[in-house]
Motif scaffolding. Structure first.
Motif, PDB file in Angstrom:
ATOM      1  N   PHE A 148       0.830  -1.211   0.000  1.00 42.62           N
ATOM      2  CA  PHE A 148       0.000   0.000   0.000  1.00 42.62           C
ATOM      3  C   PHE A 148       0.863   1.259   0.000  1.00 42.62           C
ATOM      4  O   PHE A 148       1.904   1.319   0.673  1.00 42.62           O
ATOM      5  CB  PHE A 148      -0.884   0.045   1.251  1.00 42.62           C
ATOM      6  CG  PHE A 148      -1.977  -0.973   1.263  1.00 42.62           C
ATOM      7  CD1 PHE A 148      -3.227  -0.677   0.728  1.00 42.62           C
ATOM      8  CD2 PHE A 148      -1.766  -2.226   1.806  1.00 42.62           C
ATOM      9  CE1 PHE A 148      -4.244  -1.620   0.743  1.00 42.62           C
ATOM     10  CE2 PHE A 148      -2.779  -3.185   1.824  1.00 42.62           C
ATOM     11  CZ  PHE A 148      -4.019  -2.881   1.296  1.00 42.62           C
ATOM     12  N   GLY A 149       0.401   2.284  -0.727  1.00 41.17           N
ATOM     13  CA  GLY A 149       0.982   3.606  -0.604  1.00 41.17           C
ATOM     14  C   GLY A 149       0.267   4.378   0.495  1.00 41.17           C
ATOM     15  O   GLY A 149      -0.527   3.828   1.249  1.00 41.17           O
ATOM     16  N   ARG A 150       0.578   5.670   0.581  1.00 43.12           N
ATOM     17  CA  ARG A 150      -0.153   6.549   1.491  1.00 43.12           C
ATOM     18  C   ARG A 150      -1.356   7.149   0.763  1.00 43.12           C
ATOM     19  O   ARG A 150      -1.324   7.302  -0.455  1.00 43.12           O
ATOM     20  CB  ARG A 150       0.746   7.694   1.961  1.00 43.12           C
ATOM     21  CG  ARG A 150       1.802   7.309   2.971  1.00 43.12           C
ATOM     22  CD  ARG A 150       2.725   8.491   3.211  1.00 43.12           C
ATOM     23  NE  ARG A 150       3.686   8.234   4.272  1.00 43.12           N
ATOM     24  CZ  ARG A 150       4.835   8.881   4.397  1.00 43.12           C
ATOM     25  NH1 ARG A 150       5.166   9.810   3.521  1.00 43.12           N
ATOM     26  NH2 ARG A 150       5.659   8.604   5.394  1.00 43.12           N
ATOM     27  N   PRO A 151      -2.409   7.527   1.488  1.00 42.26           N
ATOM     28  CA  PRO A 151      -3.514   8.237   0.834  1.00 42.26           C
ATOM     29  C   PRO A 151      -3.035   9.583   0.303  1.00 42.26           C
ATOM     30  O   PRO A 151      -2.205  10.254   0.913  1.00 42.26           O
ATOM     31  CB  PRO A 151      -4.533   8.425   1.968  1.00 42.26           C
ATOM     32  CG  PRO A 151      -4.143   7.428   3.009  1.00 42.26           C
ATOM     33  CD  PRO A 151      -2.662   7.283   2.911  1.00 42.26           C
ATOM     34  N   VAL A 177      13.395   2.797   3.972  1.00 40.90           N
ATOM     35  CA  VAL A 177      14.023   1.794   3.116  1.00 40.90           C
ATOM     36  C   VAL A 177      13.577   1.995   1.674  1.00 40.90           C
ATOM     37  O   VAL A 177      14.371   1.836   0.733  1.00 40.90           O
ATOM     38  CB  VAL A 177      13.677   0.371   3.604  1.00 40.90           C
ATOM     39  CG1 VAL A 177      14.319  -0.674   2.716  1.00 40.90           C
ATOM     40  CG2 VAL A 177      14.136   0.191   5.041  1.00 40.90           C
ATOM     41  N   ALA A 178      12.317   2.365   1.478  1.00 39.49           N
ATOM     42  CA  ALA A 178      11.808   2.590   0.124  1.00 39.49           C
ATOM     43  C   ALA A 178      12.593   3.692  -0.579  1.00 39.49           C
ATOM     44  O   ALA A 178      12.786   3.658  -1.794  1.00 39.49           O
ATOM     45  CB  ALA A 178      10.328   2.947   0.179  1.00 39.49           C
ATOM     46  N   LEU A 179      13.062   4.684   0.181  1.00 32.76           N
ATOM     47  CA  LEU A 179      13.784   5.803  -0.412  1.00 32.76           C
ATOM     48  C   LEU A 179      15.194   5.428  -0.832  1.00 32.76           C
ATOM     49  O   LEU A 179      15.786   6.096  -1.676  1.00 32.76           O
ATOM     50  CB  LEU A 179      13.847   6.971   0.588  1.00 32.76           C
ATOM     51  CG  LEU A 179      12.492   7.590   0.961  1.00 32.76           C
ATOM     52  CD1 LEU A 179      12.678   8.639   2.056  1.00 32.76           C
ATOM     53  CD2 LEU A 179      11.824   8.210  -0.256  1.00 32.76           C
ATOM     54  N   MET A 180      15.758   4.354  -0.269  1.00 35.86           N
ATOM     55  CA  MET A 180      17.141   4.016  -0.603  1.00 35.86           C
ATOM     56  C   MET A 180      17.286   2.666  -1.301  1.00 35.86           C
ATOM     57  O   MET A 180      18.370   2.288  -1.724  1.00 35.86           O
ATOM     58  CB  MET A 180      18.011   4.020   0.663  1.00 35.86           C
ATOM     59  CG  MET A 180      17.574   3.083   1.768  1.00 35.86           C
ATOM     60  SD  MET A 180      18.701   3.184   3.204  1.00 35.86           S
ATOM     61  CE  MET A 180      17.762   2.369   4.481  1.00 35.86           C
ATOM     62  N   ALA A 181      16.177   1.945  -1.485  1.00 40.97           N
ATOM     63  CA  ALA A 181      16.276   0.576  -1.996  1.00 40.97           C
ATOM     64  C   ALA A 181      16.560   0.514  -3.487  1.00 40.97           C
ATOM     65  O   ALA A 181      16.777  -0.574  -4.018  1.00 40.97           O
ATOM     66  CB  ALA A 181      14.983  -0.187  -1.686  1.00 40.97           C
ATOM     67  N   TYR A 224       3.221   1.684   3.186  1.00 41.59           N
ATOM     68  CA  TYR A 224       4.417   2.475   2.890  1.00 41.59           C
ATOM     69  C   TYR A 224       5.061   3.022   4.152  1.00 41.59           C
ATOM     70  O   TYR A 224       6.299   3.051   4.271  1.00 41.59           O
ATOM     71  CB  TYR A 224       4.042   3.624   1.956  1.00 41.59           C
ATOM     72  CG  TYR A 224       5.219   4.474   1.510  1.00 41.59           C
ATOM     73  CD1 TYR A 224       6.078   4.039   0.511  1.00 41.59           C
ATOM     74  CD2 TYR A 224       5.467   5.715   2.094  1.00 41.59           C
ATOM     75  CE1 TYR A 224       7.152   4.802   0.088  1.00 41.59           C
ATOM     76  CE2 TYR A 224       6.539   6.492   1.679  1.00 41.59           C
ATOM     77  CZ  TYR A 224       7.372   6.035   0.685  1.00 41.59           C
ATOM     78  OH  TYR A 224       8.443   6.805   0.277  1.00 41.59           O
ATOM     79  N   ASP A 225       4.253   3.465   5.118  1.00 40.41           N
ATOM     80  CA  ASP A 225       4.813   4.059   6.333  1.00 40.41           C
ATOM     81  C   ASP A 225       5.656   3.066   7.132  1.00 40.41           C
ATOM     82  O   ASP A 225       6.498   3.478   7.924  1.00 40.41           O
ATOM     83  CB  ASP A 225       3.690   4.596   7.220  1.00 40.41           C
ATOM     84  CG  ASP A 225       3.126   5.913   6.701  1.00 40.41           C
ATOM     85  OD1 ASP A 225       3.859   6.606   5.968  1.00 40.41           O
ATOM     86  OD2 ASP A 225       1.971   6.239   7.009  1.00 40.41           O
ATOM     87  N   GLN A 226       5.418   1.789   6.953  1.00 39.63           N
ATOM     88  CA  GLN A 226       6.186   0.799   7.696  1.00 39.63           C
ATOM     89  C   GLN A 226       7.624   0.687   7.192  1.00 39.63           C
ATOM     90  O   GLN A 226       8.488   0.203   7.926  1.00 39.63           O
ATOM     91  CB  GLN A 226       5.508  -0.573   7.596  1.00 39.63           C
ATOM     92  CG  GLN A 226       4.157  -0.655   8.286  1.00 39.63           C
ATOM     93  CD  GLN A 226       3.492  -1.992   8.050  1.00 39.63           C
ATOM     94  OE1 GLN A 226       2.647  -2.122   7.180  1.00 39.63           O
ATOM     95  NE2 GLN A 226       3.882  -2.996   8.814  1.00 39.63           N
TER      96      GLN A 226
END
Length: 433
Positions: free
Chosen positions: A284-287, A331-335, A325-327
């Motif tokens: 899931f992304g953020r709303p 990591v999502a920003l650097m993966a 996404y918040d979890q």
């Protein structure tokens, strides 16, 4: 002529012995040179399978003298062509990949001929060029026909029409929003929550459609969504958007706000749990509000899907089924650059970045301990452990860090590295440990 055939078979045997290195180099070259094929983990797995089966087929073509009229494209190659057609990847990218593969195959093969007598080397090279060219032309013809048939079928289908509208919306260019909303039967002025869904277990495409519809119904009910949009990415994956309740163009409520709307609950990690025995992974992304939120939430969901694909492909323990996404946002920003993440993890954690079972237990305990403000009791509850066990592990873990306890004085880097290992698994651990 028979002597020449024998030499070609001998070369085929040599290529087979170095097949793994050839495939690995081909995958890297194609991803680096053709951006349209450098996709997320699931598509990369299909690319690797296609390359592997094509290389095996080419080697057998050389070794066994197969009649060209009997040559059939490998199953994985045809499946990959269909997936690219469904994802609107240009056919030219697929054919270019075969041309790159042909050139690298010849380069690899010629490097194995140095010990042949000079009198044999030239005619063998000529024969290898002829046979490999014949092979690549026949395979390209078959995968090209498969791509075109699938593209025609996909575009003509309702799913294909929806996907084309969604591709335009996500592309960032100008788009007729009113026409898109009518075609999709989905309100683009809403607060959107995007989700990527894919199988957690082996299933048919028919079962996947049914499972995705179950998730859609569950999410609409749980979040009281105004509408839902399901768009298959390909036969292995689907995307879901939910239009959350609330006035048009209203921003999503922040976590912890007093609002009782579903958009407020959707802002917090774990807001929507997986149904019992769910057969699907969900990222899931953020709303987000409006067309910008439609795009951003989808992009965030895709990043989480990439992270989970990396984790599952690294041999790590099974990932959670549904992840927000918040979890895993840091990591999502650097993966996107795994080698750089691995360097960061290994330099930050030192011996604690080893791939052993003992180190894994210590990493998990230290991560949860730091996340719970260094509370032994809170960590023990979270891990269902005795407090003494937590204290022992927390005492042992810092000793493996490069500077010991001093690395925990300002623990930002350590926490970031532990979070990266938690989500990306062995892909970012020290190699050769």
């Amino acid at each position: 002529m028979e002597a020449q055939r024998a030499l070609v078979r001998q070369v085929g045997d040599r290529v087979r012995e170095s097949q793994e290195a050839l495939v690995e180099g081909l995958v890297q070259d194609i991803r680096a040179q053709i951006g349209a094929l450098d996709q997320e983990a699931a598509a990369r797995s299909l690319l690797e399978a296609s390359i592997t089966e094509n290389v095996v087929a080419a080697i057998n073509f050389l070794r066994q003298g197969i009649d060209p009229d009997q040559l059939e494209a490998p199953t994985a190659a045809l499946a990959y062509a269909r997936v690219l057609a469904q994802r609107d990847v240009p056919q030219s990218a697929l054919i270019r990949a075969y041309r790159i593969g042909h050139q690298r195959f010849l380069d690899h093969t010629f490097a194995l001929l140095d010990d042949l007598p000079a009198a044999d080397r030239v005619p063998v090279c000529v024969e290898l060029v002829r046979l490999s060219g014949q092979f690549i032309d026949l395979i390209c013809e078959q995968v090209g026909r498969t791509y075109e048939r699938e593209r025609d079928r996909w575009v003509a289908s309702r799913s294909g029409v929806r996907q084309r509208w969604v591709t335009d919306l996500l592309g960032g260019g100008p788009v007729d929003r009113a026409a898109a909303a009518r075609a999709l039967r989905y309100p683009l002025d809403a607060v959107h929550l995007a989700c990527t869904l894919w199988p957690a277990t082996r299933m048919t495409s028919f079962d996947l459609v049914a499972a995705v519809d179950d998730v859609r119904a569950h999410a609409v009910s749980a979040l009281r969504a105004r509408a839902a949009l399901v768009v298959p990415t390909d036969e292995y994956e689907a995307r879901l958007w939910l239009a959350l309740p609330g006035p048009p163009n209203a921003p999503a409520s922040p976590p912890g706000s007093a609002s009782s709307s579903a958009s407020a609950s959707a802002s917090a990690p774990g807001y929507l749990g997986a149904p019992e025995s769910s057969p699907l992974h969900a990222a899931f992304g953020r709303p987000g509000a409006g067309l910008g939120g439609f795009r951003t939430s989808a992009r965030q969901a895709a990043r989480i899907r990439e992270i989970l694909g990396t984790r599952l492909g690294s041999g790590a323990a099974a990932a959670p089924l549904w992840v927000h996404y918040d979890q895993a946002a840091p990591v999502a920003l650097m993966a996107g650059d795994l080698p750089a993440v691995r360097d960061f993890v290994t330099s930050t954690l030192g011996a604690l970045a080893a791939a052993g079972a003992r180190e894994a237990v210590l990493r998990d305990t230290l991560r949860i301990f730091l996340d719970r403000h260094r509370g032994h009791a809170a960590t023990a509850r979270a891990m269902s452990l005795h407090r003494n066990s937590v204290q022992y592990r927390v005492h042992r873990a810092p000793a493996l860090l490069p500077r010991g306890e001093r690395d925990l004085a300002d623990d930002f880097n350590v926490r970031a590295a532990l979070l990266a290992v938690h989500w990306l698994g062995e892909a970012v651990l020290a190699t050769g440990s």
